[in-house]
Design a protein around this motif. Structure first.
Motif, short mmCIF file in Angstrom:
data_model
loop_
_atom_site.label_atom_id
_atom_site.label_comp_id
_atom_site.label_asym_id
_atom_site.label_seq_id
_atom_site.Cartn_x
_atom_site.Cartn_y
_atom_site.Cartn_z
N ASP A 175 44.34 -99.78 18.40
CA ASP A 175 45.31 -99.85 17.31
C ASP A 175 45.95 -101.24 17.21
OD1 ASP A 175 44.88 -97.29 16.33
OD2 ASP A 175 46.53 -96.41 17.48
N PHE A 176 46.19 -101.87 18.35
CA PHE A 176 46.71 -103.23 18.35
C PHE A 176 45.73 -104.18 17.65
CE2 PHE A 176 47.17 -107.46 20.18
CZ PHE A 176 48.53 -107.70 20.05
N GLN A 177 44.45 -104.03 17.96
CA GLN A 177 43.43 -104.88 17.34
C GLN A 177 43.33 -104.60 15.83
OE1 GLN A 177 41.84 -107.44 18.69
NE2 GLN A 177 42.78 -107.09 20.68
N ARG A 178 43.40 -103.32 15.46
CA ARG A 178 43.38 -102.97 14.03
C ARG A 178 44.55 -103.63 13.31
NH1 ARG A 178 42.35 -96.68 15.53
NH2 ARG A 178 40.09 -96.57 15.15
N ALA A 179 45.72 -103.55 13.90
CA ALA A 179 46.92 -104.15 13.30
C ALA A 179 46.81 -105.67 13.23
CB ALA A 179 48.17 -103.73 14.08
N THR A 180 46.15 -106.27 14.20
CA THR A 180 45.94 -107.71 14.19
C THR A 180 45.09 -108.12 12.99
OG1 THR A 180 46.19 -107.87 16.59
CG2 THR A 180 45.01 -109.67 15.49
N LEU A 181 44.04 -107.38 12.71
CA LEU A 181 43.21 -107.69 11.54
C LEU A 181 44.03 -107.63 10.27
CD1 LEU A 181 40.45 -108.31 10.26
CD2 LEU A 181 40.12 -105.83 10.10
N ARG A 182 44.82 -106.58 10.11
CA ARG A 182 45.65 -106.46 8.90
C ARG A 182 46.64 -107.62 8.82
NH1 ARG A 182 46.03 -101.47 5.76
NH2 ARG A 182 47.65 -102.77 4.91
N ALA A 226 31.69 -123.18 6.34
CA ALA A 226 30.29 -123.40 5.96
C ALA A 226 29.47 -123.72 7.20
CB ALA A 226 30.21 -124.52 4.94
N PRO A 227 28.26 -123.24 7.29
CA PRO A 227 27.52 -122.52 6.27
C PRO A 227 27.72 -121.00 6.29
CG PRO A 227 26.06 -122.93 8.09
CD PRO A 227 27.41 -123.56 8.45
N SER A 228 28.63 -120.52 7.13
CA SER A 228 28.84 -119.08 7.25
C SER A 228 29.48 -118.51 5.99
CB SER A 228 29.76 -118.78 8.44
OG SER A 228 30.11 -117.41 8.46
N PRO A 229 29.00 -117.33 5.55
CA PRO A 229 29.62 -116.67 4.41
C PRO A 229 30.78 -115.76 4.81
CG PRO A 229 27.65 -115.49 5.03
CD PRO A 229 27.75 -116.69 5.95
N LEU A 230 31.20 -115.83 6.07
CA LEU A 230 32.24 -114.95 6.61
C LEU A 230 33.56 -115.13 5.88
CD1 LEU A 230 32.63 -112.95 9.03
CD2 LEU A 230 33.46 -114.90 10.32
N THR A 231 34.19 -113.99 5.51
CA THR A 231 35.49 -113.99 4.85
C THR A 231 36.36 -112.89 5.44
OG1 THR A 231 34.88 -112.41 3.12
CG2 THR A 231 34.45 -114.75 2.66
N ALA A 235 38.21 -107.45 18.68
CA ALA A 235 38.68 -108.69 19.30
C ALA A 235 37.81 -109.86 18.88
CB ALA A 235 38.71 -108.54 20.82
N ARG A 236 36.50 -109.67 18.84
CA ARG A 236 35.58 -110.73 18.42
C ARG A 236 35.85 -111.10 16.97
NH1 ARG A 236 30.71 -109.18 16.65
NH2 ARG A 236 30.83 -107.37 18.01
N HIS A 237 35.93 -110.09 16.10
CA HIS A 237 36.17 -110.36 14.69
C HIS A 237 37.57 -110.89 14.42
CE1 HIS A 237 32.27 -109.27 13.39
NE2 HIS A 237 32.39 -107.99 13.66
N ASN A 238 38.54 -110.51 15.23
CA ASN A 238 39.87 -111.08 15.07
C ASN A 238 39.89 -112.56 15.45
OD1 ASN A 238 41.15 -108.89 13.91
ND2 ASN A 238 41.76 -108.02 15.89
N GLY A 239 39.03 -112.96 16.36
CA GLY A 239 38.86 -114.39 16.63
C GLY A 239 38.33 -115.10 15.40
N HIS A 240 37.35 -114.48 14.74
CA HIS A 240 36.85 -115.04 13.48
C HIS A 240 37.99 -115.11 12.45
CE1 HIS A 240 32.83 -113.03 14.72
NE2 HIS A 240 32.86 -114.27 15.16
N ALA A 241 38.75 -114.02 12.35
CA ALA A 241 39.84 -113.95 11.38
C ALA A 241 40.87 -115.06 11.65
CB ALA A 241 40.51 -112.58 11.41
N ASP A 242 41.12 -115.34 12.90
CA ASP A 242 42.07 -116.39 13.26
C ASP A 242 41.61 -117.74 12.73
OD1 ASP A 242 44.55 -116.62 14.53
OD2 ASP A 242 43.66 -117.27 16.42
N LEU A 243 40.33 -118.04 12.93
CA LEU A 243 39.78 -119.30 12.43
C LEU A 243 39.80 -119.36 10.91
CD1 LEU A 243 36.76 -119.73 14.84
CD2 LEU A 243 38.82 -121.15 14.75
#
Length: 167
Positions: A24-31, A48-53, A148-156
């Motif tokens: 739940d902490f990780q879910r809230a971090t994404l939001r 770039a070149p990643s299409p990640l959003t 946690a991995r995707h929240n690292g992406h989200a942070d960047l």
């Protein structure tokens, strides 16, 4: 709650309560990483070149929540909102800013379905997905890692979008 409105995981609790709280902490971090941005910003690929959003992350984790929790631990049919065998990357593609609010609502619904799917299960409960068996413990741990991995992406992404940083 921490300063960003995320639920603090308990420091003394049982195994399932602890794992669910960290998830739940990780879910809230994404939001939190998505808050305060426009739908256009949320759908902008800045690494770039990643299409990640960030919008794509919301859609991807919607699919992951349904797939792992509903698909593994219930007899309910798994209907993915975005992906299909013909288009397995649709959660990342074809983003429309006007659809973000609906996609965020769909994400919240997926999290609610995931929570409901495991409410009465022990960590040792074994479910099955595509012929492979998984304990609830394994899926919860995997989902903490996934977020946690995707929240690292989200942070960047967030830092590149508007300079905001934070754990």
């Amino acid at each position: 709650m921490d300063l960003n409105g995320r639920p603090d995981p308990p420091t003394e609790a049982g195994e399932k309560e602890t794992l669910v709280a960290f998830l739940d902490f990780q879910r809230a971090t994404l939001r939190w990483k998505c808050e305060g941005l426009t739908p256009e910003q949320l759908g902008t690929a800045v690494l770039a070149p990643s299409p990640l959003t960030l919008h794509g992350l919301i859609r991807h984790l919607t699919e992951v929540e349904v797939g792992w929790f509903v698909g593994t631990f219930t007899d309910e049919p798994v209907i993915y909102a975005y992906t299909s065998p013909d288009n397995p990357d649709a959660d990342w593609n074809d983003l429309h800013p006007a659809a973000y609010a609906d996609d965020l609502r769909r994400y919240d619904e997926a999290v609610d379905r995931a929570r409901a799917a495991i409410t009465d299960l022990d960590p040792d409960f074994v479910g099955e997905d595509e012929g492979q068996r998984f304990t609830l413990r394994w899926v919860l741990t995997h989902m903490i890692e996934e977020y946690a991995r995707h929240n690292g992406h989200a942070d960047l992404l967030r830092e590149h979008l508007d300079g905001a940083t934070g754990e």
